[in-house]
Design an enzyme around this catalytic site. Structure first.
Site, PDB file in Angstrom:
ATOM      1  CG  ASP A  90      78.044  25.920  76.199  1.00  0.00           C
ATOM      2  OD1 ASP A  90      77.454  25.376  75.317  1.00  0.00           O
ATOM      3  OD2 ASP A  90      79.046  25.599  76.849  1.00  0.00           O
ATOM      4  CG  ASP A 125      77.914  20.657  71.865  1.00  0.00           C
ATOM      5  OD1 ASP A 125      77.234  21.218  72.677  1.00  0.00           O
ATOM      6  OD2 ASP A 125      79.026  20.463  71.837  1.00  0.00           O
TER       7      ASP A 125
END
Ligand code: GUN
Ligand code: ZN
Length: 472
Positions: A90, A125
């Site tokens: 991530d 994001d």
């Protein structure tokens, strides 16, 4: 490039698939335990021995630690973590959502993930939380999309994820999914949903995930970000989520909590350990509670039950009984039942995806009336062309001579041709007494059939004639 994701078996919107990564092919749905590079409560080799095929870790944490960063670049991520199978990383977006700011540029953290040979890399994001204003959801989504566009334009040595945001606005989720699909990412995580799951808002979760799935179409692999509690694996898989990550096994263990597929329990309130994993076999409740290894043991149990549930979900997809599992799992919490009811409203969508099924249809609760088979039959019943004398009866019995057509009657389907009584789904196992939902659906179907065949004359031999069936 050959297809990175291949679908082998389907049930509802769920599927068993194969995802190809640089470190091997993974069968989905798959649960990725989260590994914290700073403190591995359960070291990665241990996770592999427990049955984890793939793990996920956080590239931002590695990047911000000078020593880990150097080692990751020199040795690669897999040596650093001690795991040979595929590793997803991530981006630090989660830190961004918690602390509001992070100390790295979007392309920098993506390049770092490429450099350390992550198998699935996630661009930075913006995880927009639920219930924000539409303006905020839209403007953050624009920024996420801009970053994702830049990421998709790079040469990628590994798989690239395109997170779908849009807060609790289904139309934004669907639009975002459609937009990202055009850019050919390899995996599509649905993001910003952790707060929904933490507060048991499963109806909203279904809203958001089904919207994203509709925008993506059925061929794309989907990751549900932060879905680590085994009680939602059946529901999420039924919506077509393929990858799951669990920090829950460790987080709950640190809080002294014992996970089950029916919810989370506190050992202090338990009398037994209702599980046969190696931890629960090797300890009784008292030993577990008093062990200096308590957190680690709880984490192991939590992960064992999670991995086990994932296997059960796969087995149910394989045999076409995922809806049955879903009904029993969603009976363990009212909010989960809300989620299932919401999914039931997507009958048409599910019907379009659902493969024809092999295992017997069990009518287990009023939710069974929303199953794709029932929706499908309701749409097709008007196609029967009947003329002459038609008998609709409960079961074979005698005295069917003299009729041109004999239909049996079984809620929730209503009337169906006697010749199909041994055929799926009409060979369904149903309760002796039908519930309201089943009876209503049966009555609707009967009415449709009768109206579609004005030239036929109907007779009924039914223990109870459904209300509103409109017999003549
Ligand atoms: N982890 C949990 N939610 C999210 C999300 O929305 N985006 C990313 N990148 N990571 C997450
Ligand atoms: Zn156990």
């Amino acid at each position: 490039m050959p297809d990175r994701f291949e679908i082998l078996h389907k049930d509802l919107a769920g599927r068993i698939g194969r995802l190809s990564t640089p470190h091997g092919i993974i069968e989905t749905p798959v649960l990725m335990p989260v590994v914290n590079p700073h403190l591995q409560l359960l070291p990665a080799p241990k996770l592999a021995r427990m049955g984890a095929d793939m793990i996920i870790t956080n590239s931002y944490i590695i990047h911000q630690d000078p020593e880990l960063k150097v080692r990751a670049i020199e040795q690669g991520l897999h040596k650093l973590i001690g795991f040979q199978g595929p590793i997803m990383t991530d981006s630090g977006a989660f830190q961004l959502s918690v602390y509001g700011d992070i100390e790295v540029l979007p392309l920098q953290i993506l390049d770092f993930q490429f450099a350390i040979q992550s198998d699935i890399c996630v661009p930075l994001d913006i995880p927009t939380p639920p219930d924000v204003s539409r303006e905020r959801a839209e403007s953050e989504l624009r920024l996420t999309e801009k970053r994702l566009e830049e990421a998709a334009a790079l040469d990628r040595p590994s798989l690239l994820a395109g997170p779908i945001q849009g807060s609790t606005y289904p139309d934004l989720r669907e639009k975002a999914a459609r937009f990202l699909k055009e850019m050919s990412f390899d995996v599509y995580p649905v993001g910003g949903v952790v707060p929904l799951m933490e507060s048991y808002r499963f109806r909203d979760l279904v809203n958001v995930v089904t919207a994203a799935k509709k925008g993506l179409g059925s061929g794309a692999p989907v990751h549900l970000f932060g879905a680590g509690h085994p009680m939602i694996f059946a529901l999420a898989s039924a919506m077509g989520c393929d990858l799951f990550d669990s920090a829950a096994y460790a987080l709950y263990a640190r809080q002294g909590r014992y996970l089950t597929v029916r919810g989370t329990w506190k050992p202090e309130e338990m009398k037994y350990l209702p599980c046969s994993c190696p931890v629960c076999q090797g300890h009784d409740l008292k030993e577990l509670m008093e062990s200096p290894q308590r957190i680690k043991l709880l984490a192991m149990h939590n992960l064992y039950v999670s991995l086990q549930e994932m296997k059960l979900v796969k087995q149910c997809i394989r045999e076409g009984s995922l809806w049955d599992l879903l009904e029993s799992r969603c009976r363990s919490h009212p909010r989960l039942l809300d989620g299932l009811k919401r999914l039931g409203k997507e009958g048409q969508w599910l019907e379009g995806l659902d493969a024809s099924r092999k295992s017997t249809f069990f009518y287990l609760s009023s939710e069974s009336s929303s199953r794709p088979e029932v929706v499908r039959y309701a749409r097709r019943i008007e196609r029967f062309a009947l003329e002459g004398d038609v008998l609709i009866c409960d079961d074979p019995g005698s005295g069917i001579a003299g009729f041109d057509h004999v239909l049996y009657f079984k809620p929730p389907f209503g009337p169906y041709p006697a010749e199909l009584s041994e055929t799926y789904p009409f060979n369904a196992e149903v309760p002796e007494t039908a519930d309201d939902a089943a009876m209503k659906q049966a009555a609707r179907n009967m009415k449709l059939l009768i109206e579609a065949n004005p030239r036929a004359s109907f007779s009924f031999r039914l223990r109870s004639l459904p209300e509103g069936a409109g017999g003549r």
